[in-house]
Design an enzyme around this catalytic site. Structure first.
Site, short mmCIF file in Angstrom:
data_model
loop_
_atom_site.label_atom_id
_atom_site.label_comp_id
_atom_site.label_asym_id
_atom_site.label_seq_id
_atom_site.Cartn_x
_atom_site.Cartn_y
_atom_site.Cartn_z
N ARG B 56 30.23 20.60 -4.98
CA ARG B 56 29.75 19.68 -3.95
C ARG B 56 30.96 19.28 -3.12
NH1 ARG B 56 33.36 16.75 -5.17
NH2 ARG B 56 32.51 15.22 -3.75
N GLY B 57 30.70 18.53 -2.03
CA GLY B 57 31.77 18.20 -1.10
C GLY B 57 31.68 19.18 0.06
N ALA B 58 31.61 18.65 1.28
CA ALA B 58 31.30 19.48 2.44
C ALA B 58 32.20 20.72 2.55
CB ALA B 58 31.34 18.63 3.72
N ARG B 99 21.65 22.82 1.12
CA ARG B 99 21.90 21.38 1.32
C ARG B 99 21.84 21.14 2.82
NH1 ARG B 99 25.39 18.60 -2.46
NH2 ARG B 99 24.46 16.79 -1.50
N GLN B 206 30.40 10.50 -8.34
CA GLN B 206 31.53 11.33 -7.94
C GLN B 206 32.85 10.57 -8.05
OE1 GLN B 206 28.71 11.04 -6.17
NE2 GLN B 206 28.09 12.97 -5.23
N ASP B 247 30.62 14.43 5.80
CA ASP B 247 29.77 15.62 5.64
C ASP B 247 29.36 16.20 6.98
OD1 ASP B 247 29.43 14.04 2.97
OD2 ASP B 247 28.84 16.12 2.57
N ASN B 257 28.26 10.52 5.75
CA ASN B 257 29.03 10.72 4.51
C ASN B 257 28.20 10.16 3.37
OD1 ASN B 257 31.48 11.59 3.15
ND2 ASN B 257 31.98 9.43 2.88
N LYS B 258 28.69 10.31 2.17
CA LYS B 258 27.99 9.90 0.95
C LYS B 258 27.35 8.51 1.11
CE LYS B 258 27.48 11.80 -1.91
NZ LYS B 258 26.19 12.57 -1.92
#
Lengths: 358, 358
Positions: B56-58, B99, B206, B247, B257-258
């Site tokens: 995960r993570g853009a 995603r 995370q 993101d 973002n998250k």
């Protein structure tokens, strides 16, 4: 003897039961998956139940401590007044030392001690009987006070309202009915259309484990979110009001409540959403002028690093776990008490309400 | 063949390894208690790894998808260009659909497709070789880009700084080094005294599972907190700056973002604390003018109601689980990219940076 003078249909579960000199507490650490009741007859065990959060929530802690004080008093051997008072003060000190932030704990113990002080000529046996009735009175009053608070609070809400709440200020945090959730119950009872959003409230998860559980039991429409989703919901126009409880209110209206309450209040201000605090006058501490003087409990870091046996963080990592924060009065739209709602001139009005008594 | 041209001491773990046509991903769902590497050679399995958040993570999603696109291309039977392109586009569509929010996914796949478009006369065998090198190039560039971003970001920080970060925008979210945590690594490398506060970042954790783990590995002073503690820390004067990743960034500087990032930004504004976003230009989506057009992924509610097998909420409760939120540009002090930091005139400057390429 039972304090259950209000049935569950009047507003949720009663988490504290007292009958035949046995105190029963629903173990709030095991909800929502298990409903286990624990029984207490000894003040040291009651102290441990408060410390380990079998019972939590400022009013519920106060009530439980009052029963604990009775158990302690009952077991004192001394038959003269001075000896009894000396030992009873030690009992109260142990109970008062269990949790530092909620002032209701001190308030309830002070009420028990003042009964003893007010009756210097009574035989010790009579004092013990009086203390048992005083604990039961504190318990029953709390439910009535919450219902009164509920009516005052519900009057502030529109007929259709989506309410965000943080932590559990519900039946489970009190003798019954709840403070913030009491306002919600009263609004529902008044025929308003209420949808609740419940912050899960890390790390102890009072929102997901307790608030979601008790509102679901009462068929009140509830949606669970993580704490960090509240801002997003507000930005989408999905929240009309915030209602939370309190663990201690300073004379100037600053409110200590569960960690994360301050963040919700800042978000509410940013989105012009009213932010209400519902708390009985027993939560008001006129001895302190502002919130900076309220002691903030730091709890075991394991609450953050683990859920049950499951490890969430690397071993050895530094952790902070403050259990409460302080929301300044400037961010609060109203403090709702059993005597009415206060919107400004906090020091003056809160003082007047405290003097009225419960 | 290996992309590990920077050793771990240059800035944390490399979560994506590629060697002899095998892609290895560290299973980020099992950190911090288990370090398990999973191997991939099939594009459908790579798609599932992205979907289920093994990775995960853009930026990391983009890199992984590029390798997936190569695997898909390699396995195409068609030998003529048109047949190959048609099947390759289908492969890319499957990967792009894993995603919805992180634009780096589309960016990386677009780069792979444009290599094919730019070489209409190459035999399919050569295209396959070219696509493998392109995926490796995307991977290696990402680390260089992060180091460059780190230098630009570190220059914005004072010599002693307590930084709050949200989610994991670290080595684990990228090819290596990290975006937000890359800035932190660069500040440490430049001799600044840095203390990090990491939001645990519910529901996927995370922060506690990944950020705490990778910063601890690199001996960077880190304190873990629950998301709802950030406001309290700021009110106590314990945070000097906030740095997060992104993101997707709209042309006007709005940042997805998250979930919870928006709340941190509102808190930072309330406390006059600079709020920085660190992201490569591949995160910028000039196709959309503002953040309201960014699709927000809703994930399985089990992420909120359970941790592992442990149930945290009553069965049947309604839950919202938006995975991202949008922070408006007005709350952002600077967007740090590999070409420098942008503090205002976002549309103009972000456009210029994107045109520069990586």
């Amino acid at each position: 003897m039972s304090n259950c003078s209000f049935s569950s249909s009047d507003g949720g579960i009663r988490p504290i039961k007292y009958s035949n000199a046995v105190l029963s507490l629903i173990d709030q650490r095991r909800l929502p998956t298990e409903e286990v009741w624990l029984e207490y007859t000894d003040y040291q065990e009651v102290a441990e139940a408060i410390r380990s959060m079998v019972v939590r929530g400022a009013p519920a802690i106060g009530i439980t401590a009052a029963y604990g004080a009775f158990f302690g008093a009952r077991d004192i051997k001394a038959e003269n007044h001075a000896g009894f008072v000396s030992e009873f003060n030690q009992v109260c000190e142990v109970l008062a030392g269990t949790r530092p932030t909620a002032i209701n704990l001190c308030w309830a113990l002070e009420r028990m001690k003042s009964l003893v002080r007010a009756n210097p000529d009574q035989p010790v046996g009579n004092l013990k009987i009086g203390l048992e009735y005083e604990a039961m009175a504190i318990n029953e009053e709390d439910i009535r006070v919450n219902m009164s608070m509920g009516r005052h609070g519900a009057a502030l809400l529109p007929d259709q309202v989506r309410i965000l709440t943080h932590c559990n200020a519900g039946a489970l945090a009190t003798g019954g009915y709840g403070t913030a959730l009491g306002v919600i119950r009263a609004a529902v009872a008044a025929g308003k259309q209420v949808a609740v959003f419940a912050d899960e409230t890390r790390p102890f998860l009072q929102g997901s484990r307790l608030t979601a559980w008790e509102l679901q039991r009462d068929n009140i429409q509830t949606t669970l979110i993580c704490d960090n989703m509240a801002g997003y919901l507000m930005s989408k126009g999905l929240i009309d009001a915030v209602i939370v409880g309190a663990d201690r209110i300073a004379a100037n209206g600053d409110v200590a409540n569960k960690i994360g309450t301050y963040t919700v209040a800042v978000l509410a201000k940013e989105h012009n959403i009213p932010f209400y605090v519902a708390a009985p006058t027993s939560t008001i501490d006129l001895q302190i002028s502002d919130g900076s003087q309220i002691p903030i409990e730091e709890r075991d870091i394991r609450e953050v690093t683990h859920v049950g046996e499951q490890q969430l963080a690397p071993s050895g990592i530094s952790v902070l776990n403050p259990s409460f924060d302080v929301t300044p009065a400037r961010l609060i739209s109203a403090i709702i008490t059993e005597h009415g709602a206060v919107k400004d001139n906090y020091t003056e009005q809160l003082t007047a309400f405290v003097r009225k008594g419960r």
